[in-house]
Design an enzyme around this catalytic site. Structure first.
Site, PDB file in Angstrom:
ATOM      1  N   CYS A   2      26.613  23.160 103.208  1.00  0.00           N
ATOM      2  CA  CYS A   2      26.043  22.105 104.036  1.00  0.00           C
ATOM      3  C   CYS A   2      26.149  20.743 103.366  1.00  0.00           C
ATOM      4  O   CYS A   2      26.098  20.632 102.141  1.00  0.00           O
ATOM      5  CB  CYS A   2      24.576  22.401 104.292  1.00  0.00           C
ATOM      6  SG  CYS A   2      24.320  23.934 105.152  1.00  0.00           S
ATOM      7  N   ARG A  33      33.445  20.348 100.497  1.00  0.00           N
ATOM      8  CA  ARG A  33      32.436  21.341 100.098  1.00  0.00           C
ATOM      9  C   ARG A  33      32.546  22.625 100.935  1.00  0.00           C
ATOM     10  O   ARG A  33      31.955  23.631 100.601  1.00  0.00           O
ATOM     11  CB  ARG A  33      31.034  20.748 100.288  1.00  0.00           C
ATOM     12  CG  ARG A  33      30.778  19.541  99.411  1.00  0.00           C
ATOM     13  CD  ARG A  33      29.480  18.861  99.807  1.00  0.00           C
ATOM     14  NE  ARG A  33      28.347  19.755  99.642  1.00  0.00           N
ATOM     15  CZ  ARG A  33      27.690  19.928  98.532  1.00  0.00           C
ATOM     16  NH1 ARG A  33      28.050  19.276  97.465  1.00  0.00           N
ATOM     17  NH2 ARG A  33      26.669  20.744  98.480  1.00  0.00           N
ATOM     18  N   TRP A  94      27.183  25.019 106.880  1.00  0.00           N
ATOM     19  CA  TRP A  94      27.787  26.246 106.364  1.00  0.00           C
ATOM     20  C   TRP A  94      26.855  27.345 106.837  1.00  0.00           C
ATOM     21  O   TRP A  94      25.703  27.422 106.396  1.00  0.00           O
ATOM     22  CB  TRP A  94      27.832  26.150 104.837  1.00  0.00           C
ATOM     23  CG  TRP A  94      28.274  27.371 104.137  1.00  0.00           C
ATOM     24  CD1 TRP A  94      27.508  28.471 103.819  1.00  0.00           C
ATOM     25  CD2 TRP A  94      29.574  27.638 103.630  1.00  0.00           C
ATOM     26  NE1 TRP A  94      28.269  29.391 103.155  1.00  0.00           N
ATOM     27  CE2 TRP A  94      29.549  28.911 103.015  1.00  0.00           C
ATOM     28  CE3 TRP A  94      30.779  26.926 103.626  1.00  0.00           C
ATOM     29  CZ2 TRP A  94      30.663  29.471 102.409  1.00  0.00           C
ATOM     30  CZ3 TRP A  94      31.878  27.498 103.015  1.00  0.00           C
ATOM     31  CH2 TRP A  94      31.812  28.758 102.420  1.00  0.00           C
ATOM     32  N   ASN A 121      19.855  20.663 104.452  1.00  0.00           N
ATOM     33  CA  ASN A 121      20.577  21.513 103.495  1.00  0.00           C
ATOM     34  C   ASN A 121      19.536  22.404 102.851  1.00  0.00           C
ATOM     35  O   ASN A 121      18.460  21.912 102.489  1.00  0.00           O
ATOM     36  CB  ASN A 121      21.215  20.686 102.371  1.00  0.00           C
ATOM     37  CG  ASN A 121      22.458  19.973 102.817  1.00  0.00           C
ATOM     38  OD1 ASN A 121      22.828  20.027 103.980  1.00  0.00           O
ATOM     39  ND2 ASN A 121      23.116  19.303 101.884  1.00  0.00           N
ATOM     40  N   GLY A 122      19.864  23.671 102.642  1.00  0.00           N
ATOM     41  CA  GLY A 122      18.914  24.546 101.945  1.00  0.00           C
ATOM     42  C   GLY A 122      18.483  25.708 102.811  1.00  0.00           C
ATOM     43  O   GLY A 122      19.075  25.978 103.857  1.00  0.00           O
ATOM     44  N   THR A 364       9.278  42.145  84.462  1.00  0.00           N
ATOM     45  CA  THR A 364      10.204  42.551  85.517  1.00  0.00           C
ATOM     46  C   THR A 364      11.500  41.742  85.481  1.00  0.00           C
ATOM     47  O   THR A 364      12.582  42.270  85.727  1.00  0.00           O
ATOM     48  CB  THR A 364       9.496  42.389  86.877  1.00  0.00           C
ATOM     49  OG1 THR A 364       8.463  43.372  86.929  1.00  0.00           O
ATOM     50  CG2 THR A 364      10.433  42.590  88.037  1.00  0.00           C
ATOM     51  N   SER A 365      11.402  40.458  85.197  1.00  0.00           N
ATOM     52  CA  SER A 365      12.610  39.608  85.187  1.00  0.00           C
ATOM     53  C   SER A 365      13.567  40.075  84.090  1.00  0.00           C
ATOM     54  O   SER A 365      14.791  40.059  84.275  1.00  0.00           O
ATOM     55  CB  SER A 365      12.223  38.146  84.974  1.00  0.00           C
ATOM     56  OG  SER A 365      11.501  37.699  86.096  1.00  0.00           O
ATOM     57  N   SER A 409      13.388  34.185  85.896  1.00  0.00           N
ATOM     58  CA  SER A 409      11.938  34.105  86.078  1.00  0.00           C
ATOM     59  C   SER A 409      11.601  33.921  87.551  1.00  0.00           C
ATOM     60  O   SER A 409      12.081  32.974  88.183  1.00  0.00           O
ATOM     61  CB  SER A 409      11.383  32.917  85.271  1.00  0.00           C
ATOM     62  OG  SER A 409      10.031  32.715  85.573  1.00  0.00           O
ATOM     63  N   GLN A 410      10.820  34.828  88.082  1.00  0.00           N
ATOM     64  CA  GLN A 410      10.409  34.700  89.479  1.00  0.00           C
ATOM     65  C   GLN A 410       9.665  33.386  89.680  1.00  0.00           C
ATOM     66  O   GLN A 410      10.008  32.598  90.542  1.00  0.00           O
ATOM     67  CB  GLN A 410       9.517  35.893  89.854  1.00  0.00           C
ATOM     68  CG  GLN A 410       9.144  36.010  91.323  1.00  0.00           C
ATOM     69  CD  GLN A 410       8.108  35.023  91.813  1.00  0.00           C
ATOM     70  OE1 GLN A 410       8.307  34.363  92.834  1.00  0.00           O
ATOM     71  NE2 GLN A 410       7.005  34.890  91.089  1.00  0.00           N
ATOM     72  N   SER A 411       8.635  33.171  88.873  1.00  0.00           N
ATOM     73  CA  SER A 411       7.774  31.994  89.059  1.00  0.00           C
ATOM     74  C   SER A 411       8.425  30.720  88.558  1.00  0.00           C
ATOM     75  O   SER A 411       8.113  29.630  89.026  1.00  0.00           O
ATOM     76  CB  SER A 411       6.464  32.194  88.296  1.00  0.00           C
ATOM     77  OG  SER A 411       6.748  32.295  86.898  1.00  0.00           O
ATOM     78  N   THR A 414       6.773  30.809  83.594  1.00  0.00           N
ATOM     79  CA  THR A 414       6.274  31.672  82.521  1.00  0.00           C
ATOM     80  C   THR A 414       6.403  30.968  81.165  1.00  0.00           C
ATOM     81  O   THR A 414       7.500  30.519  80.797  1.00  0.00           O
ATOM     82  CB  THR A 414       7.053  33.002  82.532  1.00  0.00           C
ATOM     83  OG1 THR A 414       6.845  33.590  83.804  1.00  0.00           O
ATOM     84  CG2 THR A 414       6.601  33.949  81.446  1.00  0.00           C
ATOM     85  N   GLU A 542      11.383  49.535  84.717  1.00  0.00           N
ATOM     86  CA  GLU A 542      10.699  48.833  85.800  1.00  0.00           C
ATOM     87  C   GLU A 542       9.779  49.773  86.578  1.00  0.00           C
ATOM     88  O   GLU A 542       8.672  49.387  86.962  1.00  0.00           O
ATOM     89  CB  GLU A 542      11.750  48.171  86.705  1.00  0.00           C
ATOM     90  CG  GLU A 542      11.216  47.445  87.929  1.00  0.00           C
ATOM     91  CD  GLU A 542      10.256  46.306  87.618  1.00  0.00           C
ATOM     92  OE1 GLU A 542      10.126  45.909  86.435  1.00  0.00           O
ATOM     93  OE2 GLU A 542       9.597  45.823  88.564  1.00  0.00           O
ATOM     94  N   LYS A 546       5.787  49.196  86.917  1.00  0.00           N
ATOM     95  CA  LYS A 546       5.051  49.129  88.193  1.00  0.00           C
ATOM     96  C   LYS A 546       3.857  50.079  88.155  1.00  0.00           C
ATOM     97  O   LYS A 546       2.749  49.702  88.501  1.00  0.00           O
ATOM     98  CB  LYS A 546       5.945  49.516  89.371  1.00  0.00           C
ATOM     99  CG  LYS A 546       6.971  48.527  89.839  1.00  0.00           C
ATOM    100  CD  LYS A 546       6.472  47.210  90.356  1.00  0.00           C
ATOM    101  CE  LYS A 546       6.243  46.252  89.237  1.00  0.00           C
ATOM    102  NZ  LYS A 546       7.144  45.215  88.967  1.00  0.00           N
ATOM    103  N   GLU A 549       1.099  48.828  85.647  1.00  0.00           N
ATOM    104  CA  GLU A 549       0.397  47.567  85.892  1.00  0.00           C
ATOM    105  C   GLU A 549      -0.522  47.610  87.098  1.00  0.00           C
ATOM    106  O   GLU A 549      -1.546  46.942  87.114  1.00  0.00           O
ATOM    107  CB  GLU A 549       1.355  46.369  85.955  1.00  0.00           C
ATOM    108  CG  GLU A 549       1.985  46.091  87.280  1.00  0.00           C
ATOM    109  CD  GLU A 549       2.848  44.856  87.287  1.00  0.00           C
ATOM    110  OE1 GLU A 549       2.369  43.793  86.872  1.00  0.00           O
ATOM    111  OE2 GLU A 549       4.008  44.942  87.737  1.00  0.00           O
ATOM    112  N   HIS A 565      15.403  61.957  70.212  1.00  0.00           N
ATOM    113  CA  HIS A 565      15.033  61.281  68.965  1.00  0.00           C
ATOM    114  C   HIS A 565      13.528  61.008  68.888  1.00  0.00           C
ATOM    115  O   HIS A 565      13.101  60.106  68.163  1.00  0.00           O
ATOM    116  CB  HIS A 565      15.845  59.992  68.828  1.00  0.00           C
ATOM    117  CG  HIS A 565      17.323  60.243  68.872  1.00  0.00           C
ATOM    118  ND1 HIS A 565      18.003  60.792  67.812  1.00  0.00           N
ATOM    119  CD2 HIS A 565      18.225  60.080  69.861  1.00  0.00           C
ATOM    120  CE1 HIS A 565      19.288  60.931  68.148  1.00  0.00           C
ATOM    121  NE2 HIS A 565      19.441  60.505  69.387  1.00  0.00           N
ATOM    122  N   LYS A 666      -0.391  36.317  88.188  1.00  0.00           N
ATOM    123  CA  LYS A 666       0.950  36.263  88.758  1.00  0.00           C
ATOM    124  C   LYS A 666       1.891  35.486  87.848  1.00  0.00           C
ATOM    125  O   LYS A 666       3.029  35.855  87.652  1.00  0.00           O
ATOM    126  CB  LYS A 666       0.894  35.630  90.155  1.00  0.00           C
ATOM    127  CG  LYS A 666       2.236  35.550  90.883  1.00  0.00           C
ATOM    128  CD  LYS A 666       2.723  36.933  91.275  1.00  0.00           C
ATOM    129  CE  LYS A 666       4.113  36.941  91.868  1.00  0.00           C
ATOM    130  NZ  LYS A 666       4.747  38.266  91.754  1.00  0.00           N
TER     131      LYS A 666
END
Ligand code: UD1
Ligand code: M6R
Length: 671
Positions: A2, A33, A94, A121-122, A364-365, A409-411, A414, A542, A546, A549, A565, A666
């Protein structure tokens, strides 16, 4: 991809034909573009009460140009008519949400009268919730785009204010209210019949520039907005240009301002005796005045689900689709299937030349990065190392200028990951971000990156962000790997796999009831081991994360190759052990692990590929979780889903808080 272009002439007479040529030219500069449709909006008349004209076409700019002149000819619109001030907007699209078609092209509109028009755009990640709210308030939608909610929300806010007798709401106040409700990454330009000859630009995470022509010497390149306010005391004719790309501005002016995230730039004529022009910068968010109360949104947000974690697990087919939107190219008769990550495009050469790629993250990341490591190594041939952010900092591990560091990183906030980013920047490495949070510290401080676009994740336990992270990093591996002939078949198989992934996730979600039953069996257990290897070592880590936690049951994810081992000593007929044994190059090794566990009378739960149940349980009895098979590097996305469901049901059955587990937050913003 876009592209945005807008043009506003102030106090300088411009004919309609000139304005059209200028807008078309702006779009041509954005052509490189890539795009599949385009559109513009100009005024029909000087009078504020007349609806602006909107032209949208699928195909190239020349198709749009031809159709505009045809329509203009048919309506006898005077091309020679002059405007001393006029605001025009333009866009190349686009396709992401909905096929290339005039109705899905921009400008998107609020209503048939075009009271509010927007080019965008976005990706707006919460558009479905907003759409549902607006439909409830009587709006009808004509496109499949995420963008259409924006002009409609603007009209909703404007109409509400007017109904309540507030006729003084400015254009920028309307836009600030709109912004408060938008999630995702965007650059926007608004035009409105209610605010003639004004334009508003705002952005979050997507680039947007303002170019100003015929400025006095006091405003220069890189000037701050305080400097720009100087324009308000200057009545000279001026031209203003907004664009998402500097290439559309350079032929007009060198005086370019970079608009920052959450800033709103308002171009408007000050209705004073002198009729001066002003650029007003607003960075404060005005108080909410509309009746879009947060509990309505909250209710819709949770939908039919009882908890956010449950909702987020079940919406993974959609979040994965959104993460891939516009980034996977299907190829054509002579073109190969490929991946386009706009945020990395200009940095790929540097990444390919790097000596090493270092993944850095927490929790998790980190696990998602671990899942993607093998495919990145395979396709790029570059050594990939893994760093838990806190450990890298503790050791002050070596990071070099020749390294590419990838911060996951989700957030995006961190603390450990951010400090590691600072450290990598100091050491001169190229820093790439992979985050779900537009405008977050990771997104702002990395050199480049990719937004997950997975939508806001509210449950403390990360679920949909994990699967989107893997998908984005697989796309990253495809982009870095380039297009060597030797790997073409492999790459195309992965791209086909990505296209099919959301429907496969839908299929695996059908295990919900089965996982609930399994949770009932495990409810009183003290501990759960999970063994995985290869692509699915990450699934073991993971899955165990889950379970521990949220359900507060001890659980460990282990590399199956390490079993003999040490961990094997724990195995007896009481301890439940999950073994991930889906079909990939590690399958036969996992079969032998299962046999060794059987020999110790292990209490086994085996995750295997559909149809493999009989062959994986040779040598003893076990409970089986059968999952659909996908391309090996995408299998962790499928395999984690039953374990997410298991963790969820265990938690609910044990009576714990699923969305806010004990002692956890979070976003971990302290070290
Ligand atoms: C862009 C468009 C999207 C379009 C897609 C088509 C935006 C926001 N997105 O997405 O509408 O569908 O092209 O291919 O305009 N960044 C960082 N660090 C991070 C994350 C991102 O620096 O941690 C930067 C990127 O380098 C990029 C910008 O932020 O410059 C936006 O990133 P992203 O949303 O991923 O862009 P695209 O995928 O190109
Ligand atoms: O926001 P981030 O991805 O940087 O967060 C990293 C960890 O704190 C996070 O993944 C944590 O492990 C989750 N609660 C796991 O579900």
């Amino acid at each position: 991809m876009c592209g945005i272009f807008a043009y506003l002439n102030f106090n300088v007479s411009r004919e309609r034909s000139y304005i059209l040529r200028l807008l078309f030219n702006g779009l041509r500069r954005l052509e490189y573009r890539g795009y599949d449709s385009a559109g513009i909006s100009i005024d029909y008349a000087h009078e504020a009460s007349t609806a602006p004209l909107v032209f949208r076409q699928e195909g190239n700019i020349e198709t749009l140009v031809k159709s505009v002149y045809q329509e203009v000819g048919a309506t006898n619109l005077n091309l020679e008519e002059s405007f001393s001030t006029h605001a025009g907007i333009a866009h190349t699209r686009w396709a992401t949400h909905g096929e290339p078609a005039p109705r899905n092209s921009h400008p998107q509109t609020s209503d048939p009268e075009n009271q509010f028009l927007v080019v965008h755009n976005g990706v707006i990640t919460n558009y479905e919730v907003l759409k549902e709210t607006l439909v409830r308030h009587g709006f009808t939608f004509e496109s499949e785009t995420d963008t259409e909610v924006i002009p409609k929300l603007a009209k909703f806010i404007f109409d509400n204010a007017n109904e309540e007798g507030d006729k003084s709401m400015t254009f920028s106040q309307v836009v600030l209210e709109v912004m408060r409700h938008l999630e995702g990454a965007y650059a926007l330009i608004f035009k409105s019949q209610h605010y003639p000859n004004e334009l508003i630009a705002c952005k979050r995470g997507s680039p947007l520039l303002l170019g100003v022509k015929e400025l006095t010497e006091q405003t220069s390149n890189g000037a701050s907005f305080n400097d720009v306010k100087y324009l308000s005391s200057n009545g000279q004719p001026k031209e203003f240009f907004f664009s998402s790309d500097a290439s559309a501005l350079v032929e007009h002016t060198k005086k370019v301002l970079v608009i920052e995230d959450n800033e709103v730039v308002h171009l408007k004529v000050l209705l004073t005796v002198t009729k001066l022009y002003s650029i007003i910068m607003l960075v404060t968010i005005v108080p909410l005045t509309i009746k879009l109360t947060s509990n309505i949104v909250e209710q819709i947000n949770k939908g039919e689900y009882e908890h956010y974690m449950q909702k987020e697990i079940h919406e993974q087919p959609e979040s994965l689709t959104t993460s891939m939107r516009g980034r996977l190219l299907r190829g054509g008769s002579c073109k190969a299937k490929s991946v386009l990550l706009g945020g990395l495009k200009d940095h790929l050469k540097t990444i390919r030349r790097s000596r090493r790629i270092v993944f850095i993250g927490c929790g998790t990341s980190y696990n998602a990065a671990l899942a993607s490591r093998p495919i990145l190594e395979e396709l790029s041939g570059i050594p990939v190392t893994m760093e838990i952010a806190s450990d890298l900092l503790d050791r002050q591990g070596p990071i070099y200028r020749e390294d590419t560091t990838i911060f996951v990183s989700q957030s995006g906030e961190t603390a450990d990951t951010l400090l590691a980013l600072e450290y990598a920047l100091e050491n001169g490495a190229l820093c790439v971000g992979i985050t779900n949070t537009v405008g977050s510290a990771i997104a702002r401080n990395t050199h480049c990156g990719v937004h997950l676009n997975a939508g806001c994740e509210i449950g403390v336990a990360s679920t949909k962000a994990y699967t989107s992270q893997i998908v984005v990093m697989v796309m990253l591996a495809l982009a870095i790997g380039g297009d060597t002939l030797s790997s073409q078949a492999r790459r195309e198989a992965i791209i086909d796999g990505l296209f099919e992934l959301p429907s496969k996730v839908k299929e695996v979600l059908k295990l919900d009831e089965e996982m609930k039953e399994l949770a009932k069996l495990l409810i009183a257990e003290q501990s759960l081991l999970v063994f995985g290897r290869g692509y699915n070592y990450s699934t073991a880590l993971e899955g165990a994360l889950k379970v521990k936690e949220v359900s507060l049951m001890h659980s460990e994810g282990m590399l199956a190759g390490e079993m003999k081992h040490g961990p094997l000593a724990l195995v007896d007929e009481t301890l439940p052990v999950v073994v991930i044994a889906t079909h990939d190059t590690c399958f036969s090794k996992q079969q032998s692990v299962i046999q060794q566990l059987h020999a110790r009378k292990g209490r086994l739960i085996v995750m295997c590929t559909k149809g493999d149940a009989a062959s994986v349980c040779v040598g003893g009895s076990c409970r089986v979780i059968e999952v659909p098979q996908v391309e090996d590097c995408l299998q962790p996305v499928i395999n984690i889903v039953p374990l997410q469901l298991l963790a969820y049901h265990l938690t609910v059955l044990r009576g714990y808080n699923v969305d806010q587990p004990r002692n956890l937050a979070k976003s971990v913003t302290t070290q």
